[in-house]
Structures are given as structure tokens and as C-alpha cells.
Design a protein around this motif. Structure first.
Motif, mmCIF file in Angstrom:
data_model
loop_
_atom_site.group_PDB
_atom_site.id
_atom_site.type_symbol
_atom_site.label_atom_id
_atom_site.label_comp_id
_atom_site.label_asym_id
_atom_site.label_seq_id
_atom_site.Cartn_x
_atom_site.Cartn_y
_atom_site.Cartn_z
ATOM 1 N N THR A 62 -36.482 -27.474 49.067
ATOM 2 C CA THR A 62 -37.469 -26.472 49.484
ATOM 3 C C THR A 62 -38.108 -25.891 48.237
ATOM 4 O O THR A 62 -37.423 -25.528 47.285
ATOM 5 C CB THR A 62 -36.818 -25.337 50.304
ATOM 6 O OG1 THR A 62 -35.775 -24.753 49.535
ATOM 7 C CG2 THR A 62 -36.264 -25.862 51.613
ATOM 8 N N ARG A 63 -39.422 -25.855 48.256
ATOM 9 C CA ARG A 63 -40.166 -25.310 47.130
ATOM 10 C C ARG A 63 -41.453 -24.712 47.665
ATOM 11 O O ARG A 63 -42.181 -25.370 48.411
ATOM 12 C CB ARG A 63 -40.478 -26.404 46.116
ATOM 13 C CG ARG A 63 -41.068 -25.888 44.841
ATOM 14 C CD ARG A 63 -41.320 -26.963 43.787
ATOM 15 N NE ARG A 63 -40.573 -28.189 44.000
ATOM 16 C CZ ARG A 63 -41.107 -29.397 43.894
ATOM 17 N NH1 ARG A 63 -42.367 -29.548 43.580
ATOM 18 N NH2 ARG A 63 -40.366 -30.466 44.086
ATOM 19 N N ASP A 64 -41.722 -23.471 47.320
ATOM 20 C CA ASP A 64 -42.940 -22.783 47.756
ATOM 21 C C ASP A 64 -43.110 -22.849 49.270
ATOM 22 O O ASP A 64 -44.192 -23.126 49.786
ATOM 23 C CB ASP A 64 -44.173 -23.375 47.069
ATOM 24 C CG ASP A 64 -44.095 -23.289 45.553
ATOM 25 O OD1 ASP A 64 -43.533 -22.291 45.058
ATOM 26 O OD2 ASP A 64 -44.580 -24.215 44.881
ATOM 27 N N ASN A 65 -42.028 -22.600 49.997
ATOM 28 C CA ASN A 65 -42.007 -22.632 51.465
ATOM 29 C C ASN A 65 -42.405 -23.980 52.051
ATOM 30 O O ASN A 65 -42.881 -24.062 53.177
ATOM 31 C CB ASN A 65 -42.859 -21.512 52.064
ATOM 32 C CG ASN A 65 -42.103 -20.199 52.084
ATOM 33 O OD1 ASN A 65 -40.888 -20.158 51.901
ATOM 34 N ND2 ASN A 65 -42.810 -19.125 52.324
ATOM 35 N N GLU A 66 -42.247 -25.051 51.282
ATOM 36 C CA GLU A 66 -42.466 -26.404 51.785
ATOM 37 C C GLU A 66 -41.124 -27.113 51.846
ATOM 38 O O GLU A 66 -40.288 -26.959 50.958
ATOM 39 C CB GLU A 66 -43.409 -27.193 50.885
ATOM 40 C CG GLU A 66 -44.828 -26.681 50.918
ATOM 41 C CD GLU A 66 -45.759 -27.530 50.070
ATOM 42 O OE1 GLU A 66 -46.967 -27.435 50.301
ATOM 43 O OE2 GLU A 66 -45.294 -28.271 49.186
ATOM 44 N N VAL A 67 -40.940 -27.872 52.910
ATOM 45 C CA VAL A 67 -39.687 -28.598 53.106
ATOM 46 C C VAL A 67 -39.932 -30.075 52.867
ATOM 47 O O VAL A 67 -40.843 -30.671 53.442
ATOM 48 C CB VAL A 67 -39.150 -28.391 54.544
ATOM 49 C CG1 VAL A 67 -37.864 -29.167 54.763
ATOM 50 C CG2 VAL A 67 -38.939 -26.914 54.832
ATOM 51 N N ARG A 68 -39.091 -30.662 52.001
ATOM 52 C CA ARG A 68 -39.117 -32.104 51.741
ATOM 53 C C ARG A 68 -37.706 -32.627 51.964
ATOM 54 O O ARG A 68 -36.746 -32.041 51.468
ATOM 55 C CB ARG A 68 -39.561 -32.388 50.311
ATOM 56 C CG ARG A 68 -41.014 -32.084 50.055
ATOM 57 C CD ARG A 68 -41.368 -32.343 48.581
ATOM 58 N NE ARG A 68 -42.790 -32.256 48.369
ATOM 59 C CZ ARG A 68 -43.457 -31.137 48.149
ATOM 60 N NH1 ARG A 68 -42.817 -29.994 48.130
ATOM 61 N NH2 ARG A 68 -44.754 -31.157 47.963
ATOM 62 N N GLU A 106 -42.645 -33.609 53.728
ATOM 63 C CA GLU A 106 -42.296 -35.026 53.555
ATOM 64 C C GLU A 106 -40.951 -35.322 54.193
ATOM 65 O O GLU A 106 -40.044 -34.499 54.118
ATOM 66 C CB GLU A 106 -42.158 -35.384 52.065
ATOM 67 C CG GLU A 106 -43.403 -35.371 51.265
ATOM 68 C CD GLU A 106 -43.140 -35.697 49.790
ATOM 69 O OE1 GLU A 106 -41.997 -36.038 49.429
ATOM 70 O OE2 GLU A 106 -44.091 -35.602 49.019
ATOM 71 N N VAL A 107 -40.850 -36.510 54.778
ATOM 72 C CA VAL A 107 -39.564 -37.062 55.201
ATOM 73 C C VAL A 107 -39.506 -38.470 54.624
ATOM 74 O O VAL A 107 -40.178 -39.382 55.094
ATOM 75 C CB VAL A 107 -39.414 -37.112 56.738
ATOM 76 C CG1 VAL A 107 -38.078 -37.732 57.121
ATOM 77 C CG2 VAL A 107 -39.554 -35.726 57.349
ATOM 78 N N ASN A 108 -38.726 -38.630 53.560
ATOM 79 C CA ASN A 108 -38.574 -39.922 52.904
ATOM 80 C C ASN A 108 -37.327 -40.604 53.438
ATOM 81 O O ASN A 108 -36.229 -40.056 53.340
ATOM 82 C CB ASN A 108 -38.479 -39.735 51.388
ATOM 83 C CG ASN A 108 -39.725 -39.086 50.833
ATOM 84 O OD1 ASN A 108 -40.831 -39.567 51.053
ATOM 85 N ND2 ASN A 108 -39.571 -37.982 50.141
#
Length: 115
Positions: A62-68, A106-108
Motif C-alpha cells: 500500500t502506497r499513497d492509498n493505492e493497493v497493489r 494492480e493485481v499481479n
């Protein structure tokens, strides 16, 4: 890092990355064509010290309210690999959105094995 949202005047809602790992792991295992989540280094160490690690095979950033997310899976041999990977991406993204109201950036999917 915590994901925060100010939903009401009552305060903040914080969701830990571990919760997102558990939600994602459930979504992955419910996807048709997935044989199993694959252990990663961290989950193997937790299980060795006697704690069951529910987010096995899922890494959340999680970075800057983004989920990867990075998902490590073994797939069933009788399924189309590309279609199964796309279903995993869709299921994980949709499940996290439904349960937390957060969009996934993103979902890798990392296919480690086919069984």
C-alpha cells in the motif's frame, strides 16, 4: 502502512495490509482453476514458529492509498492459464472493492506451478 478513509464525522477507518491479504487469499482460492496458493518466504517462517498465516501466497503493498497485490498460485492443469489468471485478477479486485470500498491499482498474478 495503513489505508485510511474518513467516511463519517466519527473518525477514520483503518484497514491493515494483513486484512487485505486474507481477503485476497479467500478470493483467490474461490477462483475456478486455482489449485492452491503458493507459500512465500514470510508465510513459511510464520508457520514454522507455530502461527498459521492466513495470507499465504499474497503480498500486499500500500502506497499513497493505492493497493497493489502480488498473488503466487499453482493452477490446475486442465484449465486455460491466461483465462484463470484474468479471473484471479477480477475476483481479487472485485472482492476487495466490495469488502473495503477501496479500488485496487494492480493485481499481479505469478503462476508458480501447474498441477
Amino acid at each position: 502502512m495503513r489505508i485510511q478513509e474518513d467516511k463519517t464525522n466519527l473518525g477514520n477507518i483503518e484497514i491493515s495490509p494483513e486484512v487485505l491479504e486474507v481477503i485476497a487469499s479467500i478470493a483467490v482460492t474461490e477462483t475456478d482453476g486455482v489449485h492452491a496458493l503458493q507459500n512465500n518466504f514470510a508465510s513459511g517462517n510464520f508457520e514454522k514458529i507455530g502461527k498459521k498465516y492466513r495470507g499465504r501466497g499474497v503480498k500486499v503493498e500500500t502506497r499513497d492509498n493505492e493497493v497493489r497485490l502480488s498473488i503466487y498460485v499453482s493452477l490446475s492443469a486442465d484449465r486455460n492459464v491466461h483465462e484463470t489468471a484474468e479471473r484471479i485478477q477480477k475476483n481479487v479486485s472485485q472482492t476487495i472493492r466490495n469488502m473495503t470500498e477501496h479500488d485496487v491499482k494492480e493485481v499481479n498474478v505469478h503462476i508458480v506451478n501447474i498441477k
